[in-house]
Structures are given as structure tokens and as C-alpha cells.
Motif scaffolding. Structure first.
Motif, PDB file in Angstrom:
ATOM      1  N   ILE A   1      -4.510  -1.954   8.409  1.00 56.06           N
ATOM      2  CA  ILE A   1      -4.352  -0.705   9.086  1.00 56.06           C
ATOM      3  C   ILE A   1      -4.530   0.393   8.430  1.00 56.06           C
ATOM      4  N   ASP A   2      -5.921   1.057   8.608  1.00 52.87           N
ATOM      5  CA  ASP A   2      -6.206   2.343   8.054  1.00 52.87           C
ATOM      6  C   ASP A   2      -5.216   3.381   8.035  1.00 52.87           C
ATOM      7  N   GLU A   3      -4.551   3.593   9.156  1.00 52.04           N
ATOM      8  CA  GLU A   3      -3.892   4.893   9.376  1.00 52.04           C
ATOM      9  C   GLU A   3      -2.517   4.595   8.936  1.00 52.04           C
ATOM     10  N   ALA A   4      -2.085   3.361   8.280  1.00 52.23           N
ATOM     11  CA  ALA A   4      -0.767   3.164   7.709  1.00 52.23           C
ATOM     12  C   ALA A   4      -0.701   3.619   6.295  1.00 52.23           C
ATOM     13  N   THR A   5       0.174   4.579   5.921  1.00 54.41           N
ATOM     14  CA  THR A   5       0.104   5.109   4.566  1.00 54.41           C
ATOM     15  C   THR A   5       0.932   4.341   3.410  1.00 54.41           C
ATOM     16  N   HIS A   6       2.176   3.834   4.136  1.00 57.39           N
ATOM     17  CA  HIS A   6       2.847   2.978   3.252  1.00 57.39           C
ATOM     18  C   HIS A   6       3.021   1.724   4.048  1.00 57.39           C
ATOM     19  N   VAL A   7       2.773   0.384   3.318  1.00 55.11           N
ATOM     20  CA  VAL A   7       3.078  -0.735   3.994  1.00 55.11           C
ATOM     21  C   VAL A   7       4.030  -1.597   3.005  1.00 55.11           C
ATOM     22  N   VAL A   8       5.121  -1.782   3.592  1.00 53.78           N
ATOM     23  CA  VAL A   8       5.975  -2.687   2.367  1.00 53.78           C
ATOM     24  C   VAL A   8       6.664  -3.664   3.268  1.00 53.78           C
ATOM     25  N   LYS A   9       6.774  -4.864   2.746  1.00 54.13           N
ATOM     26  CA  LYS A   9       7.657  -5.991   3.087  1.00 54.13           C
ATOM     27  C   LYS A   9       9.095  -5.803   2.550  1.00 54.13           C
ATOM     28  N   ARG A  10      10.111  -5.785   3.486  1.00 56.45           N
ATOM     29  CA  ARG A  10      11.635  -5.425   2.812  1.00 56.45           C
ATOM     30  C   ARG A  10      12.334  -6.809   3.237  1.00 56.45           C
ATOM     31  N   VAL A  11      13.401  -6.839   2.271  1.00 59.01           N
ATOM     32  CA  VAL A  11      14.357  -7.954   2.588  1.00 59.01           C
ATOM     33  C   VAL A  11      15.311  -7.630   3.611  1.00 59.01           C
ATOM     34  N   THR A  12      15.223  -8.461   4.842  1.00 65.81           N
ATOM     35  CA  THR A  12      16.108  -8.196   5.822  1.00 65.81           C
ATOM     36  C   THR A  12      17.765  -8.256   5.403  1.00 65.81           C
ATOM     37  N   VAL A  13      18.634  -7.874   6.196  1.00 65.92           N
ATOM     38  CA  VAL A  13      19.962  -7.809   6.119  1.00 65.92           C
ATOM     39  C   VAL A  13      20.502  -8.188   7.121  1.00 65.92           C
ATOM     40  N   PRO A  14      21.004  -9.571   7.492  1.00 66.38           N
ATOM     41  CA  PRO A  14      21.501 -10.241   8.833  1.00 66.38           C
ATOM     42  C   PRO A  14      22.444  -9.380   9.256  1.00 66.38           C
ATOM     43  N   GLY A  15      22.612  -8.993  10.475  1.00 64.37           N
ATOM     44  CA  GLY A  15      23.710  -8.156  11.101  1.00 64.37           C
ATOM     45  C   GLY A  15      23.289  -6.802  11.162  1.00 64.37           C
ATOM     46  N   LYS A  16      22.628  -6.497  10.087  1.00 65.39           N
ATOM     47  CA  LYS A  16      22.259  -4.852  10.033  1.00 65.39           C
ATOM     48  C   LYS A  16      20.799  -4.684  10.221  1.00 65.39           C
ATOM     49  N   TRP A  17      20.023  -5.394   9.582  1.00 61.79           N
ATOM     50  CA  TRP A  17      18.490  -5.075   9.912  1.00 61.79           C
ATOM     51  C   TRP A  17      17.680  -6.559   9.778  1.00 61.79           C
ATOM     52  N   GLU A  18      17.048  -6.559  10.908  1.00 58.81           N
ATOM     53  CA  GLU A  18      16.226  -7.880  10.732  1.00 58.81           C
ATOM     54  C   GLU A  18      14.908  -7.807  10.855  1.00 58.81           C
ATOM     55  N   TYR A  19      14.367  -6.640  10.749  1.00 54.10           N
ATOM     56  CA  TYR A  19      12.890  -6.383  10.524  1.00 54.10           C
ATOM     57  C   TYR A  19      12.348  -6.691   9.009  1.00 54.10           C
ATOM     58  N   ASN A  20      11.376  -7.309   8.919  1.00 55.72           N
ATOM     59  CA  ASN A  20      10.725  -7.521   7.358  1.00 55.72           C
ATOM     60  C   ASN A  20       9.633  -6.587   7.168  1.00 55.72           C
ATOM     61  N   CYS A  21       8.911  -6.108   8.172  1.00 62.24           N
ATOM     62  CA  CYS A  21       7.755  -5.243   7.772  1.00 62.24           C
ATOM     63  C   CYS A  21       7.717  -3.882   8.223  1.00 62.24           C
ATOM     64  N   TYR A  22       7.221  -2.960   7.391  1.00 57.05           N
ATOM     65  CA  TYR A  22       7.416  -1.544   7.862  1.00 57.05           C
ATOM     66  C   TYR A  22       6.046  -0.947   7.313  1.00 57.05           C
ATOM     67  N   PHE A  23       5.729   0.074   8.079  1.00 60.72           N
ATOM     68  CA  PHE A  23       4.525   1.099   7.517  1.00 60.72           C
ATOM     69  C   PHE A  23       5.020   2.440   8.354  1.00 60.72           C
TER      70      PHE A  23
ATOM     71  N   LYS B   1       0.872  -1.189  -0.128  1.00 62.20           N
ATOM     72  CA  LYS B   1      -0.161   0.199  -0.147  1.00 62.20           C
ATOM     73  C   LYS B   1       0.767   1.151   0.123  1.00 62.20           C
ATOM     74  N   ILE B   2       0.456   2.343  -0.816  1.00 62.83           N
ATOM     75  CA  ILE B   2       1.000   3.508  -0.701  1.00 62.83           C
ATOM     76  C   ILE B   2      -0.264   4.531  -1.019  1.00 62.83           C
ATOM     77  N   ASP B   3      -0.500   5.233   0.141  1.00 62.38           N
ATOM     78  CA  ASP B   3      -1.947   5.913  -0.170  1.00 62.38           C
ATOM     79  C   ASP B   3      -1.717   6.934   1.097  1.00 62.38           C
ATOM     80  N   VAL B   4      -1.141   8.091   1.026  1.00 60.01           N
ATOM     81  CA  VAL B   4      -0.788   9.306   1.845  1.00 60.01           C
ATOM     82  C   VAL B   4      -1.987  10.229   1.844  1.00 60.01           C
ATOM     83  N   LYS B   5      -3.031   9.783   2.801  1.00 63.32           N
ATOM     84  CA  LYS B   5      -4.107  11.046   2.853  1.00 63.32           C
ATOM     85  C   LYS B   5      -4.008  11.185   4.406  1.00 63.32           C
ATOM     86  N   PHE B   6      -4.904  12.341   4.773  1.00 61.40           N
ATOM     87  CA  PHE B   6      -4.914  12.720   5.923  1.00 61.40           C
ATOM     88  C   PHE B   6      -6.253  12.860   6.501  1.00 61.40           C
ATOM     89  N   ASP B   7      -6.885  12.288   7.647  1.00 61.52           N
ATOM     90  CA  ASP B   7      -8.124  12.571   8.263  1.00 61.52           C
ATOM     91  C   ASP B   7      -8.005  13.747   9.047  1.00 61.52           C
TER      92      ASP B   7
END
Length: 322
Positions: free
Chosen positions: A255-277, A146-152
Motif C-alpha cells: 500500500i503506497d500510502e502506508a508509511t509504517h507497516v508492522v506485524k505485532r504480537v497479539t495480547v489475548p484479552g487486550k489486543w487481538e489485531y496482528n497487523c498495523y499501518f 516498512k518505515i518510510d514517511v513521505k508526503f505526496d
């Protein structure tokens, strides 16, 4: 800027339900109980003030055959402005923020034709400022939901429609439409019949245009057609990136309030999280409360919230439009 009453109603309709019709501003006027002249005058004034950045659609960068990555750097306080300035020389950088995090502080998004080109751009920054291997990470998107930047404007928090982006968007050339068409729908004029010139120029009957815009959106070639607001002028001065691990990143797009939702490729030892919003609000208290509640319902207890301290790309709106 104070936004209330009928003006707030108008901006909400223009964001969430902008009509593709012969006289869209008349249709908006009927919805909010106003005249067409009042709507046009109000929206022109908001455009001049910068509250409305533009009314139109953005072409999906992937439909142009490009790739994107979120890049994070660890930079000493004394070098932040210098590094940010160098990053911003890359015309494909569309976001650049200083964020609170225990390892990385500069976070930016850039695009390129391929990984070699993108990584070359990052390494010029890394090597140019003598950063170490552990001082940077490149996070490619495995899937953008999702990429949808709107403001309530009623609730004081970002709120986006639940619309999944296709995993493999169609390419622009497959649409059979010239690039001039996409340039024309990027920003329409605030006049009584804003689509008439476009319809004549490209030989597209007005009766066909609503379905065409919908088709292009469903194919992932363009993003939704709407009035894009400046978050600061709209009162949304807080934004944060939320990161965590989950086996079902797609459900986070609910999640309605999330404007960007991206699954990302993890980088062991540098970045372990795979989901972002991303989430935006009037203040960080709203953000913390919403994030805690929404992720709690998904059973996600362990997450990091990275608030923005400063926008390091002052002309971000213009970059995104281009």
C-alpha cells in the motif's frame, strides 16, 4: 503554508529522489528547471520555517541493538496531560498521540535495550497513576516491513516507496564505520557541496558515497536518505493508525500510502489485531477513502481506523532526529 508550482516540484524531488552527488542541489535544480542558487535559497528558507526538518538519514534503532514497542493506555480525560508529561520524560519516547478508540486513548512508542527495561518503564507509568491491568497493553513488533514517511504534495496523502526492511538488520559495528559518520549523514548542510567535508573527514571518495549509502540502506542500518518534511506545515494535519487481522501482513507494505507497516504480537484479552499501518493526509475523508479502497483490494473488510486527536509530544521531530 501554501506549497505550489516549482517549490512543490522541488520538495517532491527532495523527498523521493534526493541525489547523493558532488552537487546535489544543482542536480535538483536541473530536474525542476531552476538554478542551483534558487534551490539552495528555497530549501534554506523552508528549513528556517520548519517545513524541512532536515535532509539526511536515520539510523535504524535495531541496528543499535534496541527493541521497540507500541504502548496503549486507557486514561481518564482529567489525567491525559499529566500522564503524557510523565511518559515524555523518557527520552526514548518518539511518538505520543491521543487517538480515538473504544478502549485505549493514549498511544506511544518507546525503545529500550531489552524487554525488562522497556516493561519497567511502562510499569512506572502504570503504577504511578494507579492504572489497572486492563488499562494498558504493550505491543511488540514481530516484524517491521516498512518505515518510510513521505508526503505526496500533489495528492494530499502520504506515499512511501515499496521497500522492505530486512528482517534482521546488520549492526552498526558490522559496517566498520564510526558513529561520527552516522552523525554526519543525519543532517547535511544546505550548501553547494554538502558531502565534501564528510568525504574528507572519513576518507570516503565522493564516487564511493552513493553506493555506500545504498548498501547501508539495503542492510537496514539506515533509512532512506531524503528531505524530511513537517507534516503539519506541509498541510498533512490528519493521521490515523489502521489495525486488523491478516495472514499476510507483508502484502500490506504494498500500500503506497502506508508509511509504517508492522506485524505485532497479539495480547489475548487486550489486543487481538496482528497487523498495523499508519497513513497521513490533508483530511480524514481522504484517509477513510484510501483505507477502504486499499484494504478492499486485499480482501480485508474488518478493520479499525484510529484517528489522532492530538499530538501529545510537541517536540516529536527533535526526538526522532536524536
Amino acid at each position: 503554508m501554501l506549497i505550489d508550482g516549482k517549490l512543490r516540484d522541488l520538495l517532491m524531488e527532495a523527498q523521493y529522489n534526493f541525489p547523493i552527488s558532488d552537487r546535489p542541489f544543482l542536480e535538483l535544480a536541473n530536474r525542476v528547471g531552476a538554478t542551483e542558487d534558487w534551490v539552495i535559497d528555497s530549501m534554506r528558507r523552508m528549513r528556517e520555517l520548519g517545513l524541512i526538518r532536515r535532509i539526511g538519514a536515520l539510523v535504524n534503532y535495531r541496528a543499535r541493538g534496541m527493541i521497540s514497542a507500541l504502548v496503549a493506555l486507557r486514561v481518564s480525560d482529567g489525567l491525559i496531560d499529566q500522564v503524557a508529561s510523565e511518559i515524555n520524560k523518557d527520552s526514548q519516547v518518539t511518538h505520543n498521540f491521543l487517538r480515538v478508540h473504544d478502549r485505549y486513548n493514549i498511544w506511544y512508542v518507546t525503545k529500550a535495550g531489552n524487554r525488562e527495561e522497556l516493561e519497567g518503564k511502562v510499569m512506572r507509568i502504570v503504577n504511578g497513576f494507579g492504572l489497572r491491568l486492563e488499562d494498558y497493553v504493550i505491543l511488540y513488533a514481530e516484524r517491521t516491513y516498512k518505515i518510510d514517511v513521505k508526503f505526496d504534495l500533489y495528492g494530499g496523502v502520504s506515499r512511501a516507496k515499496i521497500r522492505r526492511l530486512p528482517s534482521e538488520p546488520h549492526r552498526i559495528e558490522e559496517s566498520g564505520l564510526p558513529m561520527g559518520f552516522y552523525e554526519s549523514i543525519k543532517s547535511i548542510k544546505i550548501v553547494s557541496e554538502p558531502f565534501s567535508e564528510l568525504s574528507t573527514k572519513f576518507g570516503i571518495p565522493m564516487s564511493r558515497l552513493p553506493d555506500l549509502i545504498s548498501e547501508l540502506r539495503d542492510k537496514g542500518i539506515i533509512r532512506d536518505f531524503y528531505a524530511m518534511l513537517d507534516p503539519d506545515l506541509a498541510g498533512f494535519r490528519a493521521n490515523a493508525m489502521v489495525v486488523f487481522n491478516t495472514d499476510d501482513c507483508e502484502s500490506v507494505a504494498n500500500i503506497d500510502e502506508a508509511t509504517h507497516v508492522v506485524k505485532r504480537v497479539t495480547v489475548p484479552g487486550k489486543w487481538e489485531y496482528n497487523c498495523y499501518f499508519m497513513i497521513h493526509a490533508f483530511n480524514y475523508e481522504i484517509i477513510r477513502n484510501v483505507v477502504n479502497e486499499r484494504l478492499g483490494k486485499l480482501g480485508i473488510a474488518n478493520y479499525e481506523l484510529l484517528p489522532s486527536i492530538r499530538n501529545l509530544l510537541p517536540n516529536m521531530a527533535r526526538r526522532i532526529e536524536q
